[in-house]
Design a protein around this motif. Structure first.
Motif, short mmCIF file in Angstrom:
data_model
loop_
_atom_site.label_atom_id
_atom_site.label_comp_id
_atom_site.label_asym_id
_atom_site.label_seq_id
_atom_site.Cartn_x
_atom_site.Cartn_y
_atom_site.Cartn_z
N LYS A 194 0.87 -13.73 -9.02
CA LYS A 194 1.28 -12.94 -10.19
C LYS A 194 0.25 -13.09 -11.30
CE LYS A 194 5.18 -15.24 -10.26
NZ LYS A 194 6.50 -15.78 -10.68
N PRO A 195 -0.16 -12.01 -11.96
CA PRO A 195 0.43 -10.68 -12.00
C PRO A 195 -0.19 -9.67 -11.05
CG PRO A 195 -1.22 -10.83 -13.72
CD PRO A 195 -1.21 -12.16 -13.00
N HIS A 196 -0.90 -10.10 -10.02
CA HIS A 196 -1.64 -9.18 -9.15
C HIS A 196 -0.77 -8.64 -8.02
CE1 HIS A 196 -5.28 -10.20 -11.35
NE2 HIS A 196 -4.84 -11.45 -11.34
N ARG A 197 -1.18 -7.52 -7.47
CA ARG A 197 -0.36 -6.75 -6.53
C ARG A 197 -0.04 -7.48 -5.22
NH1 ARG A 197 0.67 -1.49 -7.67
NH2 ARG A 197 1.23 -1.12 -5.49
N PRO A 198 -0.97 -8.24 -4.62
CA PRO A 198 -0.68 -8.78 -3.29
C PRO A 198 0.62 -9.56 -3.19
CG PRO A 198 -3.01 -9.02 -3.77
CD PRO A 198 -2.36 -8.53 -5.04
N ILE A 199 0.96 -10.35 -4.20
CA ILE A 199 2.18 -11.16 -4.10
C ILE A 199 3.43 -10.29 -4.21
CG2 ILE A 199 2.36 -11.78 -6.56
CD1 ILE A 199 3.15 -14.64 -5.54
#
Length: 282
Positions: A194-199
């Protein structure tokens, strides 16, 4: 303006899937918040699917053991997705000679990936799970080390994007704070938590595995961290329940009470628009 709710039960019927932060919402690093576990267990009993989504650098089996030991109930969730889980893909795709920064307890992050820990001078990449001793060290203790690595232009994989977490009544620095220092020194970071898309993509895939298809509009994210939980969920297009009693409480809580005008000003300053808020999940 975000709407204050008294109980998660007040809004649960609007959702099918819950993505719930762990540290700061379910526990404070020392003990579990029992009302939070109970709220999620009640939501699951009503048919919701709960995925815990955490920036812990540990793969999810280790987090399950950790939170059970703190008192988080097993029936509060269906699955756990960690920053460590999604970061392992970044490590696997990178060079194999790594300079590891973190505590011994975080070494499970590297298990089975075929990497080798080497001295700073021999490293091709940096993997940071956190401070080596977060009870005694500060981020400034890493400035000289980060300057040497940044000068070599080594890529830096951050396994825990959080800047700080609560431990009891204290704020403890995390790997995200070292990553920020590395960027300030001119280095380049790679982050999947977080805050990135993969998770978020991984968390929703886990929810689909549990319950099948669902509408994106019927997913709610719960968290207390503005740069990670709130910003990440909003960027992903999710409704957010902001837990105001977490790491940002000093901005608007006085004598144990939330000053709602100050809270509103804080959210405006952060350009954050959580749909709901409550001091603690219950």
């Amino acid at each position: 303006m975000s709407q204050r709710i008294q109980s998660f039960r007040d809004i649960a019927s609007q959702y099918d899937v819950v993505l719930c932060d762990v540290w700061g919402v379910l526990h404070n690093g020392v003990e579990a918040f029992s009302h939070a576990s109970e709220a999620l267990a009640v939501a699951r009993a009503a048919g919701l699917t709960v995925v815990l989504i955490t920036n812990s650098p540990r793969p999810h089996p280790g987090v399950k053991v950790q939170i059970r030991g703190l008192g988080v109930a097993d029936d509060a969730y269906d699955r756990i997705v960690t920053s460590g889980d999604v970061t392992r893909a970044l490590i696997a795709d990178g060079p194999k000679n790594i300079h590891f920064i973190g505590a011994e307890k975080d070494l499970a992050l590297l298990d089975g990936l075929g990497v080798e820990q080497v001295a700073l001078e021999e490293a091709e990449i940096v993997v940071c799970a956190g401070l080596r001793d977060d009870e005694a060290e500060t981020v400034e203790d890493y400035r000289e080390e980060m300057a040497k690595l940044a000068a070599r232009k080594l890529p830096f994989i951050c396994a825990n994007p959080d800047l700080v977490v609560e431990r009891g009544h204290r704020l403890i620095a995390c790997a995200g704070a070292i990553a920020k220092l590395y960027e300030d020194l001119g280095g380049t970071t790679r982050i999947a938590g977080k805050p990135h898309r993969p998770i978020y993509e991984k968390s929703l895939a886990e929810a689909r595995d549990v319950r099948g298809a669902f509408n994106h509009s019927r997913v709610i994210a719960i968290g207390d961290g503005m740069p990670t939980d709130v910003r990440g969920a909003e960027a992903f297009g999710l409704d957010v329940l902001y837990i105001s009693g977490g790491i940002h409480a000093q901005h608007y809580v006085e004598a144990g009470r939330t000053d709602e005008a100050k809270l509103e000003a804080f959210l405006a300053q952060e350009n954050a628009h959580p749909k709901w808020w409550m001091p603690r999940l219950q």
